[in-house]
Design a protein around this motif. Structure first.
Motif, PDB file in Angstrom:
ATOM      1  N   ARG A   8       0.778  -1.240   0.000  1.00 39.04           N
ATOM      2  CA  ARG A   8       0.000   0.000   0.000  1.00 39.04           C
ATOM      3  C   ARG A   8       0.804   1.281   0.000  1.00 39.04           C
ATOM      4  O   ARG A   8       0.238   2.352  -0.159  1.00 39.04           O
ATOM      5  CB  ARG A   8      -0.984  -0.017   1.173  1.00 39.04           C
ATOM      6  CG  ARG A   8      -2.053  -1.079   0.975  1.00 39.04           C
ATOM      7  CD  ARG A   8      -2.979  -1.234   2.151  1.00 39.04           C
ATOM      8  NE  ARG A   8      -3.916  -2.326   1.916  1.00 39.04           N
ATOM      9  CZ  ARG A   8      -3.618  -3.600   2.051  1.00 39.04           C
ATOM     10  NH1 ARG A   8      -2.412  -3.959   2.434  1.00 39.04           N
ATOM     11  NH2 ARG A   8      -4.520  -4.534   1.796  1.00 39.04           N
ATOM     12  N   GLN A  37       2.162 -11.839   8.457  1.00 42.67           N
ATOM     13  CA  GLN A  37       1.336 -11.790   7.251  1.00 42.67           C
ATOM     14  C   GLN A  37       2.226 -11.961   6.028  1.00 42.67           C
ATOM     15  O   GLN A  37       1.738 -12.038   4.911  1.00 42.67           O
ATOM     16  CB  GLN A  37       0.640 -10.432   7.146  1.00 42.67           C
ATOM     17  CG  GLN A  37      -0.244 -10.093   8.314  1.00 42.67           C
ATOM     18  CD  GLN A  37      -0.826  -8.694   8.156  1.00 42.67           C
ATOM     19  OE1 GLN A  37      -1.819  -8.486   7.486  1.00 42.67           O
ATOM     20  NE2 GLN A  37      -0.180  -7.728   8.767  1.00 42.67           N
ATOM     21  N   HIS A  96      -0.735 -15.844   5.928  1.00 47.07           N
ATOM     22  CA  HIS A  96      -1.050 -15.711   4.501  1.00 47.07           C
ATOM     23  C   HIS A  96      -0.193 -16.612   3.625  1.00 47.07           C
ATOM     24  O   HIS A  96      -0.057 -16.375   2.432  1.00 47.07           O
ATOM     25  CB  HIS A  96      -0.923 -14.245   4.075  1.00 47.07           C
ATOM     26  CG  HIS A  96      -1.933 -13.352   4.755  1.00 47.07           C
ATOM     27  ND1 HIS A  96      -1.787 -11.990   4.852  1.00 47.07           N
ATOM     28  CD2 HIS A  96      -3.104 -13.645   5.376  1.00 47.07           C
ATOM     29  CE1 HIS A  96      -2.834 -11.470   5.502  1.00 47.07           C
ATOM     30  NE2 HIS A  96      -3.642 -12.456   5.833  1.00 47.07           N
ATOM     31  N   SER A 126      -0.194  -2.135   7.819  1.00 49.41           N
ATOM     32  CA  SER A 126      -1.179  -1.059   7.797  1.00 49.41           C
ATOM     33  C   SER A 126      -2.412  -1.447   8.623  1.00 49.41           C
ATOM     34  O   SER A 126      -3.263  -0.615   8.882  1.00 49.41           O
ATOM     35  CB  SER A 126      -1.573  -0.734   6.355  1.00 49.41           C
ATOM     36  OG  SER A 126      -1.979  -1.905   5.684  1.00 49.41           O
ATOM     37  N   ASN A 165       5.683   3.424   9.779  1.00 50.49           N
ATOM     38  CA  ASN A 165       5.984   4.810   9.421  1.00 50.49           C
ATOM     39  C   ASN A 165       4.762   5.638   9.012  1.00 50.49           C
ATOM     40  O   ASN A 165       4.883   6.832   8.759  1.00 50.49           O
ATOM     41  CB  ASN A 165       7.102   4.876   8.375  1.00 50.49           C
ATOM     42  CG  ASN A 165       6.722   4.208   7.072  1.00 50.49           C
ATOM     43  OD1 ASN A 165       5.552   3.856   6.870  1.00 50.49           O
ATOM     44  ND2 ASN A 165       7.683   3.999   6.194  1.00 50.49           N
TER      45      ASN A 165
END
Ligand code: NAD
Length: 248
Positions: free
Chosen positions: A36, A101, A121, A196, A221
């Motif tokens: 992302r 993940q 995942h 995220s 971040n």
């Protein structure tokens, strides 16, 4: 004002059982893009959902084409400072297992024994038949994929062979979900690193750990959806933050 890194150091020292939970952000310094961020994989490609992979040979070909486009960066990637710091805490006996993940195998490469890496995942360094589950090595797939660019099928049952990762629309691995739940419930410090925290159900684990009494630290971040329930938010680079905790 004490720095976030100093506070993190105190929390690590005080904790008996630490469970790290990692996302793609821990591997960006290793040359593997996240999803992302600007320049991340999704700004270039829409993800291929599981039902499309199952239904269409074209989608399978495209999925493997993308996988092989990542092959050189995946093969060249070495654990970064974040991976090495977590491996140091694991070797020190503070971390029973890690929940990730990520699909890049870098926690194993940093020194975690495979049985102590809970991969929510999956893992893209090998493949499986989606019908019977037979494992295939990536080199085996590549030999059959080249030069025509046609995704191969299982030699045992004829069903499609897929990277051993979980796509959108594919069910979560039950045993991994169970182990991650147990780890989140029984730690006293939960570190959410480089995620995220928008992909569910994985993003539920920091909430669960917090609800079960653990302290929650978020290192990322960018702001995440769960910053307001964290005991400490370090909005800074992961390698810089965790570098001081690397031992060896
Ligand atoms: P994400 O891309 O949604 O989030 C990554 C977060 O890390 C972003 O908020 C970004 O700002 C932050 N970040 C990136 N580099 C950082 C750095 N150096 N320091 C601090 N923060 C940094 O990733 P996600 O939450 O893991 O979810 C996406 C899904 O993508 C996961 O399900 C995972 O399976 C998959 N994925 C995995 C990999 C991998 O295995 N390395 C790479 C891309 C995507």
């Amino acid at each position: 004002l004490r720095s976030g890194i100093e506070m993190l150091g105190d929390m690590i020292a005080e904790a008996r059982t630490i469970v790290p939970f990692t996302g793609a952000g821990i591997s960006t310094e290793c040359g593997i893009p996240d999803f992302r961020s600007p320049g991340g994989l999704w700004t270039r490609n829409r993800p291929i959902p599981f039902d499309e992979f199952v239904a269409s040979q074209e989608a399978r070909d495209e999925s493997w084409r993308r996988r092989f486009a990542m092959e050189s960066s995946l093969a060249a990637a070495r654990p970064g400072r974040g991976h090495r710091a977590l491996a140091s805490l694991y070797k020190a006996g503070k971390v029973p297992a890690i929940v990730t993940q990520n699909i890049d195998n870098l926690h194993q490469a940093s020194g975690f024994s495979a049985e102590h890496v809970v991969e929510l995942h999956g893992n893209t360094t090998y493949a499986r038949c989606i019908g019977c589950g037979t494992r295939f090595e990536i080199a085996w797939v590549k030999e059959r994929f080249d030069p025509k660019g046609i995704a191969p099928s299982c030699t045992a049952c004829g069903e499609p062979v897929k990277s051993a990762t979980i796509s959108f629309g594919q069910s979560m691995p039950e045993e991994e979900m169970r182990r991650a739940t147990e780890l989140a419930q029984h730690c006293d410090l939960f570190l959410a690193i480089g995620s995220s925290l928008v992909v569910w159900p994985a993003a539920g684990f920091p909430v669960l750990a917090r609800n079960c009494g653990a302290r929650l630290v978020i290192i990322n971040n960018e702001p995440t959806d769960q910053d307001d329930i964290a005991d400490l938010v370090i909005r800074y680079d992961i390698g810089e933050t965790l570098g001081p905790f690397v031992r060896n």
